[in-house]
Design an enzyme around this catalytic site. Structure first.
Site, short mmCIF file in Angstrom:
data_model
loop_
_atom_site.label_atom_id
_atom_site.label_comp_id
_atom_site.label_asym_id
_atom_site.label_seq_id
_atom_site.Cartn_x
_atom_site.Cartn_y
_atom_site.Cartn_z
N ASP A 102 17.03 37.49 13.04
CA ASP A 102 17.16 37.77 11.61
C ASP A 102 17.35 36.45 10.88
OD1 ASP A 102 17.80 40.25 9.66
OD2 ASP A 102 19.03 38.52 9.08
N ASP A 127 7.66 35.33 1.17
CA ASP A 127 6.52 35.69 2.03
C ASP A 127 6.01 34.49 2.80
OD1 ASP A 127 6.70 38.27 1.12
OD2 ASP A 127 4.94 38.18 -0.20
N HIS A 179 9.51 36.12 -4.48
CA HIS A 179 9.01 36.83 -3.30
C HIS A 179 7.82 36.12 -2.65
CE1 HIS A 179 11.64 40.29 -3.51
NE2 HIS A 179 11.43 40.35 -4.82
N GLU A 192 13.24 40.73 7.03
CA GLU A 192 13.26 39.41 7.66
C GLU A 192 13.68 39.49 9.13
OE1 GLU A 192 17.30 39.83 5.52
OE2 GLU A 192 15.25 40.55 5.33
N ASN A 194 14.58 34.34 -1.48
CA ASN A 194 13.85 35.14 -2.46
C ASN A 194 14.34 34.88 -3.87
OD1 ASN A 194 11.92 36.53 -0.95
ND2 ASN A 194 13.35 38.12 -0.33
#
Length: 316
Positions: free
Chosen positions: A182, A199, A195, A225, A190
């Site tokens: 994680d 990404d 975003h 994530e 973010n």
């Protein structure tokens, strides 16, 4: 023959001559008595054809490398196999493909006097549509099993692959391991870079992990994530070594997004069990170890069996 019957026969002959389908008649000795233009073109027949046998036609097309596709290194062996099928029953239906890419559906029907009537219908368009449909189905199936952003296995595909591997290896007593990763403080990424920046980080991290893993390891994005890795035939020590390499590789990477250079770390939970376990059990244990890694300061690897790893990288 009456005038009417003669007229019908003449019309039928003209229809066959002009048809886009191929027609041919072989006598009881398998010699060609009649064929129309399409059939001639299929077998590359030029000039007189009467009394040519089926074997003669096949040898001719094979020698010049045109006509029906014959996937063989020995035409005589192919003919022996083909002749065993010809006339084996009153009616046969089969497909053939041509060297020029066309496809024909052939039907063979034997009359009571032993003559063999052959019809060849061009089905190239149908075969093209069939091929496109198969490709579309394969593409949709692949899309259903692939994470659209990173291109790796999605959760469904990952779980199915792990369960399949667990089922296969239950025959022996080998150990398997699972890693749950994680990304640390991903919400901050973010919030800071939007975003699109998030990404970019997910794609780069997925690529980094994939390059670090062994070719046969199972790797997928579980959601958000969170990533997971299944290591078949892998003991606890080896699993920890692989997890440490992943943790270090992610921490060492730099993601370029516009003018920004983003650094990210990951926390990893590891569990190792014998093959007689389930995906759910592996996930729960790896998730518990991952929680401990987060609580211990992040950017580290913790094993479910061993507790905090003595070789921690340190908090981010």
């Amino acid at each position: 023959m009456t005038d009417t019957a003669h007229s019908v026969a003449q019309q039928l002959f003209e229809f066959i001559q002009q048809s886009r389908d191929g027609y041919a008649i072989y006598d009881v000795d398998d010699r060609l008595c009649y064929c129309n233009g399409v059939f001639k073109e299929m077998f590359c027949i030029e000039g007189a054809y009467q009394h040519l046998t089926f074997a003669d036609l096949i040898r001719h097309t094979y020698a010049i490398g045109r006509g029906i596709r014959l996937d063989t290194d020995n035409i005589e062996v192919w003919l022996t196999q083909a002749n065993a099928k010809r006339r084996s029953r009153p009616f046969r239906l089969f497909e053939v493909d041509m060297m020029d890419g066309r496809w024909f559906l052939l039907s063979e029907q034997i009359r009571q006097d032993g003559a063999l009537l052959v019809q060849a219908k061009d089905i190239t368009k149908q075969k093209v549509m069939e091929s496109e449909l198969i490709r579309s189905v394969d593409t949709l199936h692949q899309m259903a099993l692939t994470d659209a952003l990173t291109g790796i296995a999605n959760r469904r595909s990952f779980v199915e692959s792990v369960e399949s591997e667990l089922s296969r290896c239950r025959r022996d007593t080998s150990l398997v391991s699972q890693l749950l990763l994680d990304l640390d403080h991903f919400k901050n990424i973010n919030d800071t870079y939007g975003h699109q920046g998030g990404d970019a980080v997910l794609k780069q991290v997925a690529d980094t992990i994939k390059k670090t893993l062994r070719q046969y390891d199972i790797f997928g994005r579980i959601g958000g994530e969170e990533f997971a890795v299944f290591l078949g035939s892998t003991d606890a020590q080896t699993a920890m070594e692989i997890a440490q390499r992943l943790c270090q590789a992610v921490a060492a990477s730099t993601i370029h997004h516009g003018q920004a250079h983003i650094r990210v770390t990951t926390s990893i939970g590891v569990t190792t069990r014998e093959c007689d376990t389930s995906f759910e059990q592996l996930y729960l244990e790896a998730d518990d170890a991952l929680y401990q890694a987060k609580q211990a300061g992040r950017n580290r690897v913790i094993s479910y069996q061993q507790g905090p790893d003595s070789g921690q990288i340190g908090p981010d």
